[in-house]
Design an enzyme around this catalytic site. Structure first.
Site, PDB file in Angstrom:
ATOM      1  N   HIS A  12      -1.085  -3.723  -7.175  1.00  0.00           N
ATOM      2  CA  HIS A  12      -1.772  -5.009  -7.043  1.00  0.00           C
ATOM      3  C   HIS A  12      -3.114  -4.885  -6.327  1.00  0.00           C
ATOM      4  O   HIS A  12      -3.929  -5.809  -6.351  1.00  0.00           O
ATOM      5  CB  HIS A  12      -0.873  -5.994  -6.292  1.00  0.00           C
ATOM      6  CG  HIS A  12      -0.998  -7.405  -6.784  1.00  0.00           C
ATOM      7  ND1 HIS A  12      -2.199  -7.980  -7.138  1.00  0.00           N
ATOM      8  CD2 HIS A  12      -0.051  -8.364  -6.995  1.00  0.00           C
ATOM      9  CE1 HIS A  12      -2.005  -9.228  -7.536  1.00  0.00           C
ATOM     10  NE2 HIS A  12      -0.703  -9.480  -7.467  1.00  0.00           N
ATOM     11  N   ARG A  13      -3.372  -3.767  -5.696  1.00  0.00           N
ATOM     12  CA  ARG A  13      -4.683  -3.575  -5.083  1.00  0.00           C
ATOM     13  C   ARG A  13      -5.767  -3.396  -6.146  1.00  0.00           C
ATOM     14  O   ARG A  13      -6.936  -3.687  -5.910  1.00  0.00           O
ATOM     15  CB  ARG A  13      -4.670  -2.349  -4.162  1.00  0.00           C
ATOM     16  CG  ARG A  13      -3.708  -2.450  -2.984  1.00  0.00           C
ATOM     17  CD  ARG A  13      -3.629  -1.135  -2.233  1.00  0.00           C
ATOM     18  NE  ARG A  13      -3.173  -0.039  -3.097  1.00  0.00           N
ATOM     19  CZ  ARG A  13      -3.053   1.232  -2.700  1.00  0.00           C
ATOM     20  NH1 ARG A  13      -3.347   1.550  -1.449  1.00  0.00           N
ATOM     21  NH2 ARG A  13      -2.643   2.157  -3.535  1.00  0.00           N
TER      22      ARG A  13
END
Length: 439
Positions: A412-413
């Site tokens: 998700h980064r």
């Protein structure tokens, strides 16, 4: 002028490595890019290529020996330079072979390829200050043991002095230690004292840990298992995973594959289609073709994809580069080549590094659905299940179709939910319209 060949860093965090075999001999001419030495890691035996041309003047670390990353392992003489003229000063640091440079107290950090070897093939038997009792008086004995064996023996408190090695020059290797695993259940004769005081452990509890029940098989950790444990623990604890799932109709793909394989010796697999479709989706959604670093995101212009390969004792993930520029047949041949060499432990250094995305396929084992753990620094991994006949709705009516379930694990980064959904939709569209994979 003579050039020094240094022990390469095979992966991030590597501190030492061992020489498996030299592919050239002293006096041989070497060209730039020519494999000259096989270097042993916990996951593979990696061929290292010469960075410049010359003549191999000296070998500083023999087969079976080990050295710190960056330390000299060989010397190349320049064209026209006499081997006898190569000055000893060509190496600004001697090969690490003495306790002074490779003391027992030196830490070894597991690399991406596993725990690599302490640097010295020959280690003087002596106690580390403040950690082990001094040896009995008498002449020091040199102990020939592989770096991994020394580390495992130290962790278990085993004495190697009584073992007979079966490796090169009588060197004690892992198989010798494994043949001696009965000692692992015995309390060490000279346990190392902790560096700092530790709470007292009740004798009963200590005996329970050191001597398992008779019906328990004790299987020592291999370097590969330790590397897998370290890497995946790091991934699950530092990478924010999220998961998206898609059910894909693959009837057309299976029919196309059957037509392509008619009369072929080297057959195209479903996994070949999957890897090629992954690359096509990364080209269509380039924002997903990236990795996270502490300084910035790195976005790639081509699709370099790692393919999970099961090997004895674990798995490796060799990278196929430029999949988006390959034909389906080329992708199939590249994957088959890497699988074969991975299982033989003959992958090259560059094939274990790089890439932005991984594919893990357990469909051939009958697994219908699973979620995979991201292989850092990659930003995603696609878990592929088996294709099974399933109920589907066609034009409002119930029918039977062949359905494959895939699960995307995303970092998700790098990849937000909407971006991951776009990528998965692009992949699904390619798989359900397989002719688009071929163009």
């Amino acid at each position: 002028m003579a050039a020094v060949v240094r022990m390469p860093a095979l992966a991030a965090g590597a501190t030492e490595a061992a020489i498996q075999s030299w592919l050239v001999s002293v006096g041989d001419e070497v060209s730039a890019g020519q494999p000259i030495v096989e270097i042993e890691t916990e996951k593979a035996v990696v061929e290292y290529e010469a960075e410049e041309a010359g003549v191999l003047a000296r070998i500083l670390v023999d087969e079976g020996g080990s050295a710190e990353v960056g330390s000299p392992i060989a010397v190349l003489a320049a064209a026209g330079e006499e081997l006898s003229d190569v000055d000893e000063s060509a190496t600004d640091a001697p090969p690490a072979q003495t306790p002074a440079t490779t003391g027992a107290g030196m830490g070894t950090e597991s690399s991406e390829d596993g725990t690599l070897a302490p640097p010295s093939p020959v280690t003087e038997v002596e106690a580390a200050p403040d950690t082990e009792p001094a040896p009995p008086p008498g002449p020091a004995r040199r102990l020939f043991a592989s770096p991994l064996v020394r580390r495992l023996a130290a962790e278990r408190g085993l004495d190697l002095s009584g073992l007979v090695g079966t490796g090169p020059n009588g060197r004690i290797v892992r198989r010798d230690l494994e043949a001696h695993t009965a000692l692992a259940a015995e309390p060490p004769s000279t346990p190392a004292a902790p560096a700092v005081p530790a709470p007292a452990v009740p004798p009963a509890a200590a005996r329970t840990e050191e001597a398992p029940a008779a019906d328990v098989e004790v299987i020592p950790h291999t370097g590969m298992r330790r590397a897998i444990a370290r890497r995946l623990t790091e991934s699950t604890s530092t990478v924010p995973h999220f998961f998206l799932r898609s059910r894909i109709r693959v009837d057309e793909l299976l029919a196309l594959r059957a037509r392509i394989n008619e009369g072929r010796t080297n057959r195209i697999s479903v996994n070949d289609f999957v890897v090629k479709a992954v690359a096509a989706a990364l080209r269509e959604v380039p924002e997903a073709n990236a990795i996270w670093t502490d300084q910035a995101m790195h976005r790639f212009s081509h699709a370099d994809i790692a393919v999970a390969v099961s090997v004895p004792g674990g798995l490796v993930t060799p990278v196929v580069r430029g999949v988006d520029r390959m034909s389906l047949g080329e992708v199939s041949a590249a994957i088959a080549d890497r699988v074969e060499r991975a299982r033989a432990g003959r992958l090259k250094q560059g094939e274990l590094e790089g890439g932005s995305f991984s594919v893990s396929n357990l469909g051939m084992f009958g697994t219908e659905e699973f979620a995979a753990i991201i292989n850092p620094p990659h930003a995603g991994i696609l878990a592929v299940g088996a294709a099974r006949p399933s109920p589907v709705v066609v034009d409002g009516e119930l029918a039977v179709g062949t359905v494959m379930t895939v699960t995307l694990s995303a970092d998700h980064r790098v990849i937000d939910g909407a971006l991951a959904a776009r990528w998965l939709a692009a992949f699904t569209a390619r798989m359900e319209n397989p002719l688009s994979i071929l163009v």
